[in-house]
Design a protein around this motif. Structure first.
Motif, PDB file in Angstrom:
ATOM      1  N   TYR A 287       1.457  -0.577   0.325  1.00  0.00           N
ATOM      2  CA  TYR A 287      -0.489   0.275   0.151  1.00  0.00           C
ATOM      3  C   TYR A 287       0.779   1.698  -0.327  1.00  0.00           C
ATOM      4  CZ  TYR A 287      -4.177  -2.734   0.908  1.00  0.00           C
ATOM      5  OH  TYR A 287      -5.147  -3.339   0.876  1.00  0.00           O
ATOM      6  N   ILE A 288       1.908   1.462   0.521  1.00  0.00           N
ATOM      7  CA  ILE A 288       2.978   2.627   1.084  1.00  0.00           C
ATOM      8  C   ILE A 288       3.415   3.084  -0.141  1.00  0.00           C
ATOM      9  CG2 ILE A 288       4.919   3.338   1.717  1.00  0.00           C
ATOM     10  CD1 ILE A 288       4.372   1.465   4.413  1.00  0.00           C
ATOM     11  N   HIS A 289       3.944   1.730  -1.577  1.00  0.00           N
ATOM     12  CA  HIS A 289       4.823   2.038  -2.811  1.00  0.00           C
ATOM     13  C   HIS A 289       3.960   2.936  -3.448  1.00  0.00           C
ATOM     14  CE1 HIS A 289       7.108   0.769  -5.963  1.00  0.00           C
ATOM     15  NE2 HIS A 289       6.394   0.760  -6.607  1.00  0.00           N
ATOM     16  N   ARG A 290       4.815   3.502  -3.998  1.00  0.00           N
ATOM     17  CA  ARG A 290       4.329   4.964  -4.978  1.00  0.00           C
ATOM     18  C   ARG A 290       2.986   5.714  -3.898  1.00  0.00           C
ATOM     19  NH1 ARG A 290       8.167   6.356  -6.622  1.00  0.00           N
ATOM     20  NH2 ARG A 290       6.834   7.515  -8.470  1.00  0.00           N
ATOM     21  N   GLY A 291       3.186   6.531  -3.009  1.00  0.00           N
ATOM     22  CA  GLY A 291       2.481   6.706  -2.098  1.00  0.00           C
ATOM     23  C   GLY A 291       1.146   6.608  -1.751  1.00  0.00           C
ATOM     24  N   GLY A 292       1.244   5.631  -1.092  1.00  0.00           N
ATOM     25  CA  GLY A 292      -0.162   5.308  -0.385  1.00  0.00           C
ATOM     26  C   GLY A 292      -1.372   4.555  -1.031  1.00  0.00           C
ATOM     27  N   MET A 304      -3.175   4.409   2.264  1.00  0.00           N
ATOM     28  CA  MET A 304      -2.338   4.851   3.647  1.00  0.00           C
ATOM     29  C   MET A 304      -2.844   4.596   5.186  1.00  0.00           C
ATOM     30  SD  MET A 304       1.183   5.621   3.439  1.00  0.00           S
ATOM     31  CE  MET A 304       1.834   6.367   2.066  1.00  0.00           C
ATOM     32  N   ALA A 305      -4.126   4.597   5.254  1.00  0.00           N
ATOM     33  CA  ALA A 305      -4.769   4.264   6.095  1.00  0.00           C
ATOM     34  C   ALA A 305      -4.435   2.513   6.898  1.00  0.00           C
ATOM     35  CB  ALA A 305      -6.264   4.591   6.410  1.00  0.00           C
ATOM     36  N   LYS A 306      -5.014   1.759   5.161  1.00  0.00           N
ATOM     37  CA  LYS A 306      -4.282   0.399   5.427  1.00  0.00           C
ATOM     38  C   LYS A 306      -3.180   0.366   6.011  1.00  0.00           C
ATOM     39  CE  LYS A 306      -8.075  -0.168   1.447  1.00  0.00           C
ATOM     40  NZ  LYS A 306      -9.522  -1.326   2.078  1.00  0.00           N
ATOM     41  N   ALA A 307      -2.356   0.799   5.073  1.00  0.00           N
ATOM     42  CA  ALA A 307      -0.676   0.036   5.333  1.00  0.00           C
ATOM     43  C   ALA A 307      -0.403   0.433   7.203  1.00  0.00           C
ATOM     44  CB  ALA A 307       0.192   1.223   4.141  1.00  0.00           C
ATOM     45  N   LYS A 308      -0.723   1.442   7.787  1.00  0.00           N
ATOM     46  CA  LYS A 308      -0.870   2.180   8.755  1.00  0.00           C
ATOM     47  C   LYS A 308      -1.149   0.863   9.549  1.00  0.00           C
ATOM     48  CE  LYS A 308      -1.565   6.173  11.988  1.00  0.00           C
ATOM     49  NZ  LYS A 308      -1.306   7.169  12.427  1.00  0.00           N
ATOM     50  N   VAL A 309      -2.295   0.485   9.450  1.00  0.00           N
ATOM     51  CA  VAL A 309      -2.559  -0.340  10.744  1.00  0.00           C
ATOM     52  C   VAL A 309      -2.146  -1.517  10.511  1.00  0.00           C
ATOM     53  CG1 VAL A 309      -5.432  -1.934  10.426  1.00  0.00           C
ATOM     54  CG2 VAL A 309      -5.558  -0.165  10.514  1.00  0.00           C
ATOM     55  N   ALA A 310      -2.225  -1.981   8.986  1.00  0.00           N
ATOM     56  CA  ALA A 310      -0.776  -3.049   9.052  1.00  0.00           C
ATOM     57  C   ALA A 310       0.261  -3.208   9.802  1.00  0.00           C
ATOM     58  CB  ALA A 310      -0.853  -3.483   7.676  1.00  0.00           C
ATOM     59  N   THR A 311       0.775  -1.939   9.682  1.00  0.00           N
ATOM     60  CA  THR A 311       2.047  -1.435  10.328  1.00  0.00           C
ATOM     61  C   THR A 311       2.182  -1.660  12.280  1.00  0.00           C
ATOM     62  OG1 THR A 311       2.119   0.288  10.008  1.00  0.00           O
ATOM     63  CG2 THR A 311       3.372  -0.451   8.460  1.00  0.00           C
ATOM     64  N   GLN A 312       0.795  -1.184  12.123  1.00  0.00           N
ATOM     65  CA  GLN A 312       0.829  -0.830  13.993  1.00  0.00           C
ATOM     66  C   GLN A 312       0.479  -2.642  14.059  1.00  0.00           C
ATOM     67  OE1 GLN A 312      -2.946   1.609  13.915  1.00  0.00           O
ATOM     68  NE2 GLN A 312      -1.348   3.939  14.768  1.00  0.00           N
ATOM     69  N   ARG A 313      -0.214  -3.576  13.584  1.00  0.00           N
ATOM     70  CA  ARG A 313      -0.499  -4.734  13.910  1.00  0.00           C
ATOM     71  C   ARG A 313       0.747  -5.628  13.682  1.00  0.00           C
ATOM     72  NH1 ARG A 313      -2.065  -8.479  17.052  1.00  0.00           N
ATOM     73  NH2 ARG A 313      -2.836 -11.042  16.076  1.00  0.00           N
ATOM     74  N   ALA A 314       1.727  -5.572  13.383  1.00  0.00           N
ATOM     75  CA  ALA A 314       2.676  -5.961  13.319  1.00  0.00           C
ATOM     76  C   ALA A 314       3.957  -5.575  14.026  1.00  0.00           C
ATOM     77  CB  ALA A 314       3.674  -5.671  11.339  1.00  0.00           C
ATOM     78  N   TYR A 330       7.179   5.479   7.160  1.00  0.00           N
ATOM     79  CA  TYR A 330       7.400   5.333   5.869  1.00  0.00           C
ATOM     80  C   TYR A 330       6.023   6.811   5.792  1.00  0.00           C
ATOM     81  CZ  TYR A 330       9.780   4.607   1.938  1.00  0.00           C
ATOM     82  OH  TYR A 330      11.037   5.019   1.077  1.00  0.00           O
ATOM     83  N   VAL A 331       4.552   5.920   6.772  1.00  0.00           N
ATOM     84  CA  VAL A 331       3.570   6.474   7.032  1.00  0.00           C
ATOM     85  C   VAL A 331       3.457   7.937   7.432  1.00  0.00           C
ATOM     86  CG1 VAL A 331       0.836   6.293   8.049  1.00  0.00           C
ATOM     87  CG2 VAL A 331       2.427   4.083   7.040  1.00  0.00           C
ATOM     88  N   ASP A 338       4.173  13.671  10.298  1.00  0.00           N
ATOM     89  CA  ASP A 338       4.248  13.860  11.251  1.00  0.00           C
ATOM     90  C   ASP A 338       6.200  13.275  11.216  1.00  0.00           C
ATOM     91  OD1 ASP A 338       4.902  13.157  14.604  1.00  0.00           O
ATOM     92  OD2 ASP A 338       3.568  11.712  15.189  1.00  0.00           O
ATOM     93  N   TRP A 339       6.251  14.508  11.704  1.00  0.00           N
ATOM     94  CA  TRP A 339       8.365  14.199  11.136  1.00  0.00           C
ATOM     95  C   TRP A 339       9.355  13.603  12.280  1.00  0.00           C
ATOM     96  CZ3 TRP A 339       7.143  15.466   6.606  1.00  0.00           C
ATOM     97  CH2 TRP A 339       5.924  16.579   6.441  1.00  0.00           C
ATOM     98  N   GLN A 340       8.789  14.127  13.919  1.00  0.00           N
ATOM     99  CA  GLN A 340       9.554  13.186  14.817  1.00  0.00           C
ATOM    100  C   GLN A 340       9.339  12.058  15.171  1.00  0.00           C
ATOM    101  OE1 GLN A 340       8.160  16.390  18.341  1.00  0.00           O
ATOM    102  NE2 GLN A 340      10.002  17.712  17.955  1.00  0.00           N
ATOM    103  N   ALA A 341       8.089  11.470  14.497  1.00  0.00           N
ATOM    104  CA  ALA A 341       7.527  10.387  15.201  1.00  0.00           C
ATOM    105  C   ALA A 341       8.356   9.380  13.738  1.00  0.00           C
ATOM    106  CB  ALA A 341       6.077  10.030  15.036  1.00  0.00           C
TER     107      ALA A 341
END
Length: 557
Positions: A287-292, A304-314, A330-331, A338-341
């Motif tokens: 999902y991240i590839h080539r910008g969400g 990106m919403a789908k990518a975020k859920v997947a990374t947090q689960r991982a 990346y997300v 959120d540059w700092q995060a």
């Protein structure tokens, strides 16, 4: 239990006569595993005729020593034929500190099982790469030798490593026959060799043993933690693992259709094993590839919403995965802004695995967006050091030079890249942009037309060509590209940021700002470069532009 299973599926030192089931020639040399006449795998003379036929099928000579089974879906391969062959040379007195694992050859004559040979290769690379005292050539580097008949010693010398692993994989229904060997590059001698006949369910034990044997033969002195990492499993379910390998196979192709297939395979793996952290990372990466998800027709907000859920689960399953931290970074960078995060996640990923190329590569993108050009260059060079023959890493360094307003260095790097792959659309794309930067407009158009021809699906190449047309005064050609974008946007997501660049080339500032405002609302991936992208230099004195940069949150970074 695992040791007992390995004894059943691997070979023991053979003191028996071996023969070729095709030409019937016999061999007494324990170091010979394939017929010197036709390349067919040798079998033990004591095997029964039915065992030999069931194991090998009806075979015919193959190119480069491979075999081709004329049976499809062979089952009931005798487990008694576990006495294959093993070769072990006396270990060298000096530690071997560099290694290349060549792509294992799929000799089953079924392209649909390429994912197995490629996946096994990648798994061995991933197991050995984290070892701190061993330099392992990356997947992208060694896979340039895929489907090529090569001499392992010559390849090793070309890559500057001291040892090379090669192998063959044959697939019979739910069983595999794997042959692998470790070669000393200095003299071409075989340090170790092994054949395995196994059910796919036993693949974990075999991959772990191969990694252990290699580390032992290289005289690696491993700590307890390193030994544990060497045999770490991310799932215990062989079916889920097989689906994961298919997903990675499709992900590596990075086409819109293959990304969809990759997501399907990763999801199936999760359906089999809901706790498979790497499968969630695989979904996120697609999902991240080539910008969400732009490559598969999704808006950034959806992809990106789908990518975020997947990374947090991982990460909830395994917070030691450098891959998951990189994906989350990346997300945070491309969508959350959120540059700092984002930087925190990148730094954690590199801490967990300093040799993970993608962490360095994408961290370089973050540093460029923040205007920290020198640090970005360091990460770009580190990525290239880890994967010197990777096309993406070579192109990325040129992209860095473009963003740093050093087009001459970009041109030099891109010429080197085109020596690796003359048909790299990204190399031609950035070469065209570099030429335009240098006011070589005719040359720029030639390169950008080449890039467009090599990748019709790339809206980035199309936008760059539109901008060049406009700059050169070919307004009708530039307008035709804008018309094409309007048509495409009815079917898939087209970046408003890229559309803005064409309007800017046509000196249509109001329309350019209108598109940039839309890109802001969409949280388009390209907006993170608003502070540094040279293509918008003519707008930097505009108060509207400065205000837009501030709204993205880039003013104080």
């Amino acid at each position: 239990m695992a040791a007992q299973k390995l004894r059943q599926i691997r070979s023991r030192p053979s003191l028996q006569m071996k023969f070729c089931p095709l030409c019937k020639q016999t061999f007494k040399d324990d170091n010979v595993n394939f017929c010197r006449q036709d390349g067919t795998p040798l079998v033990i003379e004591s095997w029964s005729q039915s065992d030999t036929q069931q194991l090998l099928g009806k075979v015919q000579p193959g190119i480069g020593g491979s075999i081709h089974s004329q049976k499809q879906g062979v089952s009931n391969i005798p487990t008694t034929s576990a006495t294959l062959t093993q070769t072990r040379r006396p270990r060298k007195s000096k530690t071997i500190d560099s290694l290349a694992v060549l792509p294992f050859v799929n000799v089953s004559q079924d392209p649909g099982t390429d994912y197995l040979s490629e996946g096994i290769t990648e798994s061995i690379i991933n197991s050995l790469s984290p070892l701190p005292k061993l330099r392992v050539m990356a997947r992208s580097t060694v896979f340039r030798y895929r489907d090529r008949a090569v001499d392992p010693s010559e390849v090793g010398k070309a890559l500057g490593v001291r040892a090379v692993v090669s192998g063959r994989v044959n697939h019979f229904g739910d069983r595999l026959m794997i042959n692998t060997e470790l070669v000393d590059v200095s003299d071409g001698s075989q340090l170790w060799g092994q054949q395995y006949n196994l059910a796919f369910a036993d693949i974990f034990e075999v991959q772990e043993e191969i990694a252990r044997e290699i580390s032992e033969m290289l005289r690696m002195k491993l700590t307890g933690a390193e030994k544990k990492q060497l045999v770490k499993r991310y799932t215990e379910n062989s079916k889920a693992y097989q689906l994961y390998l298919k997903g990675r196979f499709f992900w590596a192709k990075r086409t819109p259709e293959s990304l969809k297939k990759g997501i399907d395979c990763f999801q199936q793996a999760i359906d089999v094993d809901p706790d498979y952290a790497l499968a969630y990372v695989g979904i996120a990466d697609c999902y991240i590839h080539r910008g969400g998800g732009a490559s598969i027709g999704l808006r950034p907000s959806e992809g990106m919403a789908k990518a975020k859920v997947a990374t947090q689960r991982a990460l909830s399953l395994d917070d030691t995965l450098a891959e998951a931290h990189t994906s989350l970074a990346y997300v945070k960078l491309l969508y959350d802004w959120d540059w700092q995060a984002s930087e925190k996640e990148y730094q954690r990923a590199i801490e967990l695995n300093p040799k993970y190329t993608e962490a360095h590569h994408s961290y370089s993108h973050y540093l460029t967006a923040m205007g920290r050009s020198e640090e970005s260059l360091a990460e770009s060079l580190r990525s290239l050091e880890l994967e010197p023959l990777d096309l993406l890493m070579n192109v990325h360094l040129a992209w860095h030079y473009l963003m740093a307003r050093e087009p001459d260095l970009a041109v030099t790097q891109l010429h080197k890249t085109l020596e690796l792959e003359a048909n790299s659309f990204q190399a031609h794309l950035y070469l065209g942009q570099a030429y335009e930067f240098m006011k070589l407009y005719e040359d720029a158009v030639v390169e950008l037309q080449r890039a467009k021809g090599l990748s019709e699906a790339s809206t980035e190449a199309l936008a760059a060509l539109g901008h060049a047309y406009a700059t050169l005064g070919r307004r009708e050609d530039a307008q035709s590209i804008l018309n094409r974008f309007e048509q495409l946007s009815r079917e898939v997501y087209v970046s408003p940021y890229l559309i803005a660049t064409v309007h800017l080339g046509l000196e249509e500032k109001d329309k350019a700002f209108e598109s940039l405002e839309k890109a802001f609302v969409e949280r388009d991936q390209w907006m993170i470069y608003l502070k540094v992208d040279p293509i918008f230099d003519t707008l930097r004195t505009e108060s509207h532009y400065a205000e837009l940069v501030k709204r993205v949150g880039l003013t104080n970074n």
